[in-house]
Design a protein around this motif. Structure first.
Motif, PDB file in Angstrom:
ATOM      1  N   ALA A  50       0.806  -1.245   0.026  1.00 33.21           N
ATOM      2  CA  ALA A  50      -0.390  -0.239   0.273  1.00 33.21           C
ATOM      3  C   ALA A  50       0.903   1.166  -0.060  1.00 33.21           C
ATOM      4  N   PRO A  51       0.693   2.188  -0.308  1.00 31.69           N
ATOM      5  CA  PRO A  51       0.994   3.710  -0.408  1.00 31.69           C
ATOM      6  C   PRO A  51       1.282   4.361   0.612  1.00 31.69           C
ATOM      7  N   PHE A  52       1.906   4.807   0.957  1.00 29.90           N
ATOM      8  CA  PHE A  52       2.409   5.436   1.920  1.00 29.90           C
ATOM      9  C   PHE A  52       1.287   6.437   2.214  1.00 29.90           C
ATOM     10  N   PRO A  53       0.339   6.429   3.618  1.00 30.70           N
ATOM     11  CA  PRO A  53      -0.558   7.608   3.379  1.00 30.70           C
ATOM     12  C   PRO A  53      -0.273   9.277   3.318  1.00 30.70           C
ATOM     13  N   LEU A  54      -1.088   9.996   2.941  1.00 32.00           N
ATOM     14  CA  LEU A  54      -0.969  11.417   2.816  1.00 32.00           C
ATOM     15  C   LEU A  54      -1.130  12.162   3.744  1.00 32.00           C
ATOM     16  N   ILE A  55      -0.895  12.805   4.789  1.00 29.77           N
ATOM     17  CA  ILE A  55      -2.007  12.918   6.318  1.00 29.77           C
ATOM     18  C   ILE A  55      -1.224  14.997   6.081  1.00 29.77           C
ATOM     19  N   GLU A  56      -2.314  15.760   5.827  1.00 31.18           N
ATOM     20  CA  GLU A  56      -2.788  16.824   5.675  1.00 31.18           C
ATOM     21  C   GLU A  56      -3.337  17.847   7.436  1.00 31.18           C
ATOM     22  N   LEU A  57      -2.236  18.247   7.983  1.00 27.65           N
ATOM     23  CA  LEU A  57      -2.279  18.655   9.055  1.00 27.65           C
ATOM     24  C   LEU A  57      -2.139  19.924   8.907  1.00 27.65           C
ATOM     25  N   THR A  58      -2.974  20.801   9.717  1.00 30.55           N
ATOM     26  CA  THR A  58      -3.158  22.241   9.664  1.00 30.55           C
ATOM     27  C   THR A  58      -3.661  22.302  11.301  1.00 30.55           C
ATOM     28  N   GLY A  59      -2.908  24.284  11.623  1.00 31.45           N
ATOM     29  CA  GLY A  59      -3.701  24.785  12.539  1.00 31.45           C
ATOM     30  C   GLY A  59      -2.704  24.885  13.218  1.00 31.45           C
ATOM     31  N   SER A  60      -2.954  24.469  14.725  1.00 28.75           N
ATOM     32  CA  SER A  60      -1.455  24.493  15.732  1.00 28.75           C
ATOM     33  C   SER A  60      -1.086  23.660  16.469  1.00 28.75           C
ATOM     34  N   PRO A  61       0.213  23.697  16.651  1.00 27.22           N
ATOM     35  CA  PRO A  61       0.649  22.497  16.455  1.00 27.22           C
ATOM     36  C   PRO A  61      -0.078  20.976  17.471  1.00 27.22           C
ATOM     37  N   ARG A  62      -1.385  21.974  18.689  1.00 26.00           N
ATOM     38  CA  ARG A  62      -1.721  21.260  18.987  1.00 26.00           C
ATOM     39  C   ARG A  62      -2.900  20.205  18.334  1.00 26.00           C
ATOM     40  N   GLU A  63      -2.759  21.127  17.068  1.00 28.15           N
ATOM     41  CA  GLU A  63      -4.122  20.566  16.252  1.00 28.15           C
ATOM     42  C   GLU A  63      -3.422  19.454  15.473  1.00 28.15           C
ATOM     43  N   ARG A  64      -2.793  19.849  14.971  1.00 28.73           N
ATOM     44  CA  ARG A  64      -1.488  19.520  14.027  1.00 28.73           C
ATOM     45  C   ARG A  64      -1.373  18.110  14.622  1.00 28.73           C
ATOM     46  N   GLY A  65      -1.236  18.052  16.373  1.00 28.99           N
ATOM     47  CA  GLY A  65      -0.719  16.465  15.905  1.00 28.99           C
ATOM     48  C   GLY A  65      -2.078  15.828  16.814  1.00 28.99           C
ATOM     49  N   ARG A  66      -2.956  16.153  16.752  1.00 29.45           N
ATOM     50  CA  ARG A  66      -4.126  15.433  16.838  1.00 29.45           C
ATOM     51  C   ARG A  66      -4.542  14.749  15.273  1.00 29.45           C
TER      52      ARG A  66
END
Length: 377
Positions: free
Chosen positions: A5-21
């Motif tokens: 399976a391809p490595f999944p792409l994860i889009e991260l935005t917002g504050s560091p805590r929000e990106r982490g969640r």
């Protein structure tokens, strides 16, 4: 050939805590596998979960001093995934934690890597090329992810890493590219505190200017050795062989740069004892074979040429492109990913387990012309 399976792409935005969640929620299954894999390695070295938690917490002050946002992001990953915070720290400091534990009992077989880059003068279309094979535990072909990090305070980032990790290799919207290879020397893990390597790599990829990226590599104290190659799409690139307390730099020769897992800077070889070459003897010819395949094509190089060189299987399974094999501790290791980049275009291709699978997935990041100009200043 086997399909991965391809490595999944994860889009991260917002504050560091929000990106982490978001990261934790999307990558929870892959993160869980990674934590289990490395915590079991620690257990074999006599480190149980309680001691793992103690060691993870002991690392937090150094990470927080380097950048408190990274601790926030890791806490967000733990919250989003439902995994313990100590497990997320482990995913970002697994080399430092696992190697430190093993040094008390036995040597580890380090992860490999073969990296290369070509300056615009050496490529077919005047574009900087940058890539690598990542050699590590075979299971990581199924725990890797690609993060697209949208930032309000600097260049956006596209990075391949293990689930739960903040960065490994990749590029940013300012046209900066980064790859990393393991090194070992007699000074490793004998001083502290130091910053675990994934945070150094993340800081490099957050850099708006090439000078900032170089400063991060050279000035940040580390616990163990590592090599990092950093490039700028306008035609600047350098390799940095980092001991915990000293850094030796290298430049491309005739527009081409290749590095595997042994020290090559003359100044480094005169000052440090290479303790890793006995464990990765293939590094000597992996470096040479990639260089000799790419060298005659200077001025005509493309990512397909990089791909062909990185697929080299001479000496298999001790080859540039490794199929799965057991190491001296009975752990399956392999070339778990091939990464190919055109940093100036925000173009990254990734292939899981390339010795068994030839399916690449392309990931894209829109270049930022303003950030690119700043990076060149």
């Amino acid at each position: 050939m086997t399909t991965y399976a391809p490595f999944p792409l994860i889009e991260l935005t917002g504050s560091p805590r929000e990106r982490g969640r978001t990261h934790g929620q999307v990558a929870a299954d892959r993160l869980r596998r990674g934590i289990k894999m490395y915590s079991e390695s620690l257990l074999k070295s006599g480190v149980d979960w309680r001691e793992l938690e103690r060691r993870a917490e002991a690392m937090v002050p150094a990470i927080e001093k380097f950048d408190p946002a990274y601790v926030e992001e890791m806490r967000g990953i733990a919250e989003g995934s439902g995994e313990p915070f100590a497990g997320v720290v482990l995913m970002n400091a697994r080399t430092e934690m696992v190697v430190a534990a093993r040094k008390q009992q036995e040597r580890q077989l380090p992860d490999g890597c073969t990296a290369a880059l070509a300056l615009p003068s050496a490529s077919a279309d005047g574009v900087l090329l940058h890539g690598q094979n990542w050699d590590w535990r075979a299971e990581c072909a199924e725990t890797g992810v690609v993060l697209c990090i949208r930032r309000d305070d600097g260049p956006d980032i596209l990075t391949f890493t293990e689930a739960g990790g903040l960065a490994r290799s990749g590029l940013n919207s300012a046209g900066i590219g980064l790859t990393a290879n393991a090194l070992e020397c007699d000074r490793d893990y004998q001083r502290g505190p130091g910053v675990p390597l994934p945070f150094v790599r993340r800081k490099v990829l957050e850099s708006a200017r090439l000078a900032e990226a170089v400063h991060t590599i050279v000035a940040t104290p580390k616990l163990g050795s590592n090599h990092m190659a950093v490039s700028h799409c306008d035609g600047e690139a350098f390799g940095f062989e980092c001991a915990p307390d000293e850094t030796f730099w290298l430049a491309p020769e005739d527009g081409l740069y290749v590095h595997a897992n042994h020290w090559i800077a003359p100044s480094a070889r005169a000052r440090v004892k290479d303790t890793g070459l006995a464990e990765t003897p293939c590094s000597i010819y992996r470096d040479r074979r990639v260089r000799e395949q790419l060298g005659p094509k200077r001025g005509r190089l493309s990512l397909d040429d990089f791909r062909q060189a990185f697929f080299d299987d001479w000496g298999s399974p001790w080859s540039v492109c490794r199929p799965p094999r057991l190491n001296t501790r009975g752990v399956a290791v392999a070339t778990t990913a091939m990464i190919l980049m055109r940093p100036g275009e925000g173009h990254l291709e990734a292939c899981p387990m390339p010795a068994l699978n030839r399916q690449f997935t392309t990931y894209s990041l829109k270049p930022d012309a303003t950030a690119r100009r700043a990076a060149a200043e």
